[in-house]
Design a protein around this motif. Structure first.
Motif, PDB file in Angstrom:
ATOM      1  N   LYS A   5      -6.792  20.481   0.474  1.00  0.00           N
ATOM      2  CA  LYS A   5      -6.235  20.098   1.404  1.00  0.00           C
ATOM      3  C   LYS A   5      -5.377  19.320   1.444  1.00  0.00           C
ATOM      4  O   LYS A   5      -4.329  18.703   2.655  1.00  0.00           O
ATOM      5  CB  LYS A   5      -7.767  18.859   1.801  1.00  0.00           C
ATOM      6  CG  LYS A   5      -8.687  19.865   2.931  1.00  0.00           C
ATOM      7  CD  LYS A   5      -9.560  19.026   3.712  1.00  0.00           C
ATOM      8  CE  LYS A   5     -10.933  19.585   4.121  1.00  0.00           C
ATOM      9  NZ  LYS A   5     -11.839  18.690   4.079  1.00  0.00           N
ATOM     10  N   ILE A   6      -5.376  18.674   0.024  1.00  0.00           N
ATOM     11  CA  ILE A   6      -4.050  17.892  -0.956  1.00  0.00           C
ATOM     12  C   ILE A   6      -2.778  18.503  -0.539  1.00  0.00           C
ATOM     13  O   ILE A   6      -1.444  18.019   0.085  1.00  0.00           O
ATOM     14  CB  ILE A   6      -4.178  17.488  -1.447  1.00  0.00           C
ATOM     15  CG1 ILE A   6      -5.428  16.565  -2.357  1.00  0.00           C
ATOM     16  CG2 ILE A   6      -3.189  16.578  -2.382  1.00  0.00           C
ATOM     17  CD1 ILE A   6      -6.363  16.150  -3.488  1.00  0.00           C
ATOM     18  N   ALA A   7      -2.419  19.726  -0.675  1.00  0.00           N
ATOM     19  CA  ALA A   7      -1.759  20.850  -0.360  1.00  0.00           C
ATOM     20  C   ALA A   7      -1.507  21.052   0.369  1.00  0.00           C
ATOM     21  O   ALA A   7       0.373  20.972   0.717  1.00  0.00           O
ATOM     22  CB  ALA A   7      -2.565  22.285  -1.607  1.00  0.00           C
ATOM     23  N   TYR A   8      -1.719  21.404   1.471  1.00  0.00           N
ATOM     24  CA  TYR A   8      -1.951  21.268   2.872  1.00  0.00           C
ATOM     25  C   TYR A   8      -1.062  19.948   3.556  1.00  0.00           C
ATOM     26  O   TYR A   8       0.029  20.329   4.365  1.00  0.00           O
ATOM     27  CB  TYR A   8      -2.260  22.254   3.918  1.00  0.00           C
ATOM     28  CG  TYR A   8      -2.881  23.488   3.280  1.00  0.00           C
ATOM     29  CD1 TYR A   8      -1.574  24.268   3.276  1.00  0.00           C
ATOM     30  CD2 TYR A   8      -3.630  23.705   2.684  1.00  0.00           C
ATOM     31  CE1 TYR A   8      -1.797  25.599   3.727  1.00  0.00           C
ATOM     32  CE2 TYR A   8      -3.521  24.947   2.447  1.00  0.00           C
ATOM     33  CZ  TYR A   8      -2.927  25.733   2.705  1.00  0.00           C
ATOM     34  OH  TYR A   8      -3.422  27.362   2.199  1.00  0.00           O
ATOM     35  N   TYR A   9      -1.807  19.034   3.170  1.00  0.00           N
ATOM     36  CA  TYR A   9      -1.328  17.427   3.255  1.00  0.00           C
ATOM     37  C   TYR A   9       0.320  17.311   2.528  1.00  0.00           C
ATOM     38  O   TYR A   9       1.151  16.683   3.741  1.00  0.00           O
ATOM     39  CB  TYR A   9      -1.937  16.451   2.927  1.00  0.00           C
ATOM     40  CG  TYR A   9      -1.151  15.523   2.995  1.00  0.00           C
ATOM     41  CD1 TYR A   9      -1.405  14.144   3.916  1.00  0.00           C
ATOM     42  CD2 TYR A   9      -0.246  14.756   1.611  1.00  0.00           C
ATOM     43  CE1 TYR A   9      -0.972  13.412   4.111  1.00  0.00           C
ATOM     44  CE2 TYR A   9      -0.413  12.889   2.203  1.00  0.00           C
ATOM     45  CZ  TYR A   9      -0.594  12.128   3.514  1.00  0.00           C
ATOM     46  OH  TYR A   9      -0.009  11.322   3.048  1.00  0.00           O
ATOM     47  N   MET A  69       0.924  -1.387  -0.375  1.00  0.00           N
ATOM     48  CA  MET A  69       0.032  -0.080  -0.137  1.00  0.00           C
ATOM     49  C   MET A  69       0.884   1.444  -0.100  1.00  0.00           C
ATOM     50  O   MET A  69       0.585   2.382   0.128  1.00  0.00           O
ATOM     51  CB  MET A  69      -1.278  -0.270   0.942  1.00  0.00           C
ATOM     52  CG  MET A  69      -2.152  -0.935   1.194  1.00  0.00           C
ATOM     53  SD  MET A  69      -3.091   0.046  -0.371  1.00  0.00           S
ATOM     54  CE  MET A  69      -4.184   0.697   1.057  1.00  0.00           C
ATOM     55  N   ASP A  70       1.700   1.717  -0.704  1.00  0.00           N
ATOM     56  CA  ASP A  70       2.710   2.332  -0.330  1.00  0.00           C
ATOM     57  C   ASP A  70       3.009   3.188  -1.121  1.00  0.00           C
ATOM     58  O   ASP A  70       3.564   4.488  -1.649  1.00  0.00           O
ATOM     59  CB  ASP A  70       4.985   1.821  -0.525  1.00  0.00           C
ATOM     60  CG  ASP A  70       5.022   1.682   1.039  1.00  0.00           C
ATOM     61  OD1 ASP A  70       4.489   1.983   1.548  1.00  0.00           O
ATOM     62  OD2 ASP A  70       5.950   1.045   0.900  1.00  0.00           O
ATOM     63  N   GLU A  71       1.891   2.590  -2.201  1.00  0.00           N
ATOM     64  CA  GLU A  71       1.496   3.868  -3.547  1.00  0.00           C
ATOM     65  C   GLU A  71       0.850   4.800  -3.805  1.00  0.00           C
ATOM     66  O   GLU A  71      -0.072   5.029  -3.041  1.00  0.00           O
ATOM     67  CB  GLU A  71       0.916   2.373  -4.576  1.00  0.00           C
ATOM     68  CG  GLU A  71       1.264   2.726  -5.978  1.00  0.00           C
ATOM     69  CD  GLU A  71       0.552   1.799  -6.928  1.00  0.00           C
ATOM     70  OE1 GLU A  71       0.225   2.503  -8.248  1.00  0.00           O
ATOM     71  OE2 GLU A  71      -0.323   1.894  -5.990  1.00  0.00           O
ATOM     72  N   ARG A 122      -3.103   6.714   3.982  1.00  0.00           N
ATOM     73  CA  ARG A 122      -3.551   7.945   3.537  1.00  0.00           C
ATOM     74  C   ARG A 122      -4.461   8.115   2.457  1.00  0.00           C
ATOM     75  O   ARG A 122      -3.982   8.913   1.685  1.00  0.00           O
ATOM     76  CB  ARG A 122      -2.638   8.851   4.561  1.00  0.00           C
ATOM     77  CG  ARG A 122      -2.233   9.070   5.914  1.00  0.00           C
ATOM     78  CD  ARG A 122      -1.308   9.418   6.279  1.00  0.00           C
ATOM     79  NE  ARG A 122       0.172   9.706   5.699  1.00  0.00           N
ATOM     80  CZ  ARG A 122       1.058  10.219   6.041  1.00  0.00           C
ATOM     81  NH1 ARG A 122       0.923   9.223   7.728  1.00  0.00           N
ATOM     82  NH2 ARG A 122       1.918  10.125   5.642  1.00  0.00           N
ATOM     83  N   VAL A 123      -5.780   8.968   2.928  1.00  0.00           N
ATOM     84  CA  VAL A 123      -6.235   9.259   2.322  1.00  0.00           C
ATOM     85  C   VAL A 123      -6.644  10.313   2.369  1.00  0.00           C
ATOM     86  O   VAL A 123      -7.482  11.267   3.182  1.00  0.00           O
ATOM     87  CB  VAL A 123      -8.137   8.805   1.612  1.00  0.00           C
ATOM     88  CG1 VAL A 123      -8.711   9.154   0.669  1.00  0.00           C
ATOM     89  CG2 VAL A 123      -6.862   6.916   1.085  1.00  0.00           C
ATOM     90  N   TRP A 126     -16.786   6.762  -0.768  1.00  0.00           N
ATOM     91  CA  TRP A 126     -16.333   5.159  -0.448  1.00  0.00           C
ATOM     92  C   TRP A 126     -14.756   6.253   0.570  1.00  0.00           C
ATOM     93  O   TRP A 126     -15.070   5.843   1.319  1.00  0.00           O
ATOM     94  CB  TRP A 126     -16.605   4.521  -1.438  1.00  0.00           C
ATOM     95  CG  TRP A 126     -16.036   2.964  -0.110  1.00  0.00           C
ATOM     96  CD1 TRP A 126     -16.123   2.295   0.605  1.00  0.00           C
ATOM     97  CD2 TRP A 126     -14.322   2.649  -0.900  1.00  0.00           C
ATOM     98  NE1 TRP A 126     -15.216   1.165   0.759  1.00  0.00           N
ATOM     99  CE2 TRP A 126     -14.292   1.237   0.122  1.00  0.00           C
ATOM    100  CE3 TRP A 126     -13.387   2.686  -1.584  1.00  0.00           C
ATOM    101  CZ2 TRP A 126     -13.288   0.527  -0.109  1.00  0.00           C
ATOM    102  CZ3 TRP A 126     -12.696   1.734  -2.234  1.00  0.00           C
ATOM    103  CH2 TRP A 126     -12.906   1.006  -0.918  1.00  0.00           C
ATOM    104  N   MET A 127     -14.248   6.120  -0.799  1.00  0.00           N
ATOM    105  CA  MET A 127     -12.835   6.473  -0.195  1.00  0.00           C
ATOM    106  C   MET A 127     -12.592   7.654   1.363  1.00  0.00           C
ATOM    107  O   MET A 127     -11.949   7.772   2.077  1.00  0.00           O
ATOM    108  CB  MET A 127     -12.083   6.881  -1.428  1.00  0.00           C
ATOM    109  CG  MET A 127     -11.230   5.989  -2.387  1.00  0.00           C
ATOM    110  SD  MET A 127     -10.255   6.096  -3.172  1.00  0.00           S
ATOM    111  CE  MET A 127     -10.774   7.638  -4.359  1.00  0.00           C
TER     112      MET A 127
END
Ligand SMILES: N[C@@H](CCC(=O)N[C@@H](CS)C(=O)NCC(=O)O)C(=O)O
Length: 246
Positions: free
Chosen positions: A67-71, A1-3, A60-61, A45-46
């Motif tokens: 939010k992705i940018a700050y993540y 699941m490292d992808e 992590r999702v 679902w995700m």
């Protein structure tokens, strides 16, 4: 699941914002294209949201381009796109929010001009390699879905045209206060990536998913409008960022 997988629509400018950020930070990813409409089963679902992009990073999702940018800035701080100095950081955060909101109006205004052109649904559906009869059935369904979802109707489209003008003016005024190349400070930041990617469909930089029209076939009025966008400082800046920083 490292992808690391980016669930996306190739044609979405919000997905482009995340693609650009990932590339800029040197983070490898696989793009997984979800079919517009049924994508909601997967996205709910995700990440319990209706929209793409969604990033799966190992276990992590994260959904939503902001939010992705700050993540990404938090977990992958090298090659930063947020300045550390407080004032500059605050300015980047503010501009990111402003241009992110304008992205909705860019989309609505542009669809308002071209949604009935066959190239648009082709660009949206071709990436999925569907059997031709299936694509033929899905084309009008998807077009009407897009029209309803994004309110592609005359009055909202007209109001969005004004908001697009505001976005271009904000970009030009901000550039006039700085070095003319980047919105904040001396290097590319999340503000530049957000502004350039969310305005890009108007400028159709070569090689991007929006570079789909033979412009000679567009109405003279739209051709003039696109040409004047390209000639003004905001348009030039978006094209420069694509040439030099994308
Ligand atoms: N605020 C969201 C907006 C993303 C967005 O609007 N995505 C559109 C494509 S451009 C989408 O997924 N629409 C499908 C839907 O709403 O069902 C973000 O920044 O990620």
């Amino acid at each position: 699941m490292d992808e690391r997988v980016l669930y996306q629509f190739p044609i979405s400018h919000y997905c482009e914002k995340t693609r650009w950020q990932l590339t800029c930070k040197g983070l490898a990813f696989t793009a997984s294209n979800l079919l517009p409409g049924p994508h909601r089963l997967r996205s709910q679902w995700m990440a319990r949201i209706n929209t793409l992009p969604i990033l799966r990073d190992g276990e992590r999702v994260v959904g939503d381009s902001t939010k992705i940018a700050y993540y990404l800035e938090k977990y992958y701080p090298s090659l930063p796109l947020l300045p550390t100095e407080a004032e500059a950081r605050g300015k980047v955060i503010e501009l990111e929010q402003q241009f992110d909101r304008y992205g909705v109006h860019v989309r609505r205004w542009l669809y308002g001009q071209v949604i009935d052109r066959p190239e648009v649904m082709q660009a949206m559906l071709d990436p999925y390699g569907l059997p031709a009869p299936v694509q033929k059935v899905l084309t009008p369904v998807t077009r009407e879905g897009v029209r309803r979802l994004y309110r592609i109707q005359p009055r909202p489209v007209m109001r969005s045209e004004q908001r697009v003008e505001e976005a271009l003016t904000l970009l030009e005024n901000t550039l006039a206060k700085g070095n003319g190349r980047y919105l904040v400070g001396e290097r590319l930041s999340l503000a530049d990536i957000t502004a350039a990617s969310l305005l890009a469909p108007l400028l159709t930089p070569a090689g991007t998913p929006w570079d789909i029209f033979d412009e000679n076939t567009l109405s003279p009025a739209l051709r003039r409008q696109l040409q004047s966008l390209r000639e003004r400082p905001a348009g030039q800046w978006v094209l420069d960022r694509y040439r030099e920083d994308r």
